[in-house]
Design a protein around this motif. Sequence first.
Motif, PDB file in Angstrom:
ATOM      1  N   GLU A 141     -48.163  -4.322   5.223  1.00  0.00           N
ATOM      2  CA  GLU A 141     -47.861  -2.844   4.663  1.00  0.00           C
ATOM      3  C   GLU A 141     -47.986  -3.148   3.164  1.00  0.00           C
ATOM      4  O   GLU A 141     -48.354  -1.888   2.604  1.00  0.00           O
ATOM      5  N   GLU A 142     -47.557  -4.093   2.479  1.00  0.00           N
ATOM      6  CA  GLU A 142     -47.681  -4.112   1.051  1.00  0.00           C
ATOM      7  C   GLU A 142     -49.062  -4.290   0.529  1.00  0.00           C
ATOM      8  O   GLU A 142     -49.499  -3.360  -0.369  1.00  0.00           O
ATOM      9  N   ILE A 143     -50.063  -4.678   1.443  1.00  0.00           N
ATOM     10  CA  ILE A 143     -51.607  -4.998   1.148  1.00  0.00           C
ATOM     11  C   ILE A 143     -52.120  -3.415   1.222  1.00  0.00           C
ATOM     12  O   ILE A 143     -52.995  -2.862   0.231  1.00  0.00           O
ATOM     13  N   LEU A 144     -51.840  -2.766   2.316  1.00  0.00           N
ATOM     14  CA  LEU A 144     -52.306  -1.444   2.652  1.00  0.00           C
ATOM     15  C   LEU A 144     -51.786  -0.278   1.575  1.00  0.00           C
ATOM     16  O   LEU A 144     -52.533   0.463   1.071  1.00  0.00           O
ATOM     17  N   ALA A 145     -50.589  -0.564   0.959  1.00  0.00           N
ATOM     18  CA  ALA A 145     -50.081   0.133  -0.090  1.00  0.00           C
ATOM     19  C   ALA A 145     -50.989   0.215  -1.309  1.00  0.00           C
ATOM     20  O   ALA A 145     -51.208   1.060  -1.954  1.00  0.00           O
TER      21      ALA A 145
END
Length: 185
Positions: A141-145
């Motif tokens: 989720e952090e990566i895609l953000a």
Amino acid sequence: MHLLLRTLLILLRSAKRPPLSVWDSSSLTLRVLPTDIDIAMHVNNGMYFSLMDLGRFDLMVRSGTWQKMRRRGWSPVAAGETIAFRRSLQLWQQYTIETRIIGLDAKAIYFEQRMVVGGEIYARAYIATRLVSKAGPVTQEEILAEFGQPPAGLELPEWIHDWRQNTALPGARRPAPHAWAGHRA
């Protein structure tokens, strides 16, 4: 350390190259240097992965992802790699490193990289990378953000899941004792 200067040069040069999306393919042209070869006068098999790091840096810098990762304190680490060779790269030969992200799962970002000469693939590798911070692994989720959503239809090939499952070592917090099967001292 053997590629430190070349890595720094790539980071500087890539910042001046045309921007890309992290989901695009990067093409980085290099030349085989004397420090890349072994006694057989071609690129050493172990050197391919080090050179491919440069291709991933090029993609990350040109997409702005490298700056975002550094700002957040994230560092990339290789979690698994596999490579196949077709032809040898020779001293002074010019080649390109083609790099693209082929997908991600809950634990890793997967790259396909190719060493190409004259439109022909000389070597192809698949690299599973993780992003880590001082707090531990960075979540999907952090990566895609930071990276943005992948293009529609970007899906890892099934064999990648099998490869990772069949070759992965236990996590760093679990034991991984060394004992060869059937080994006698």
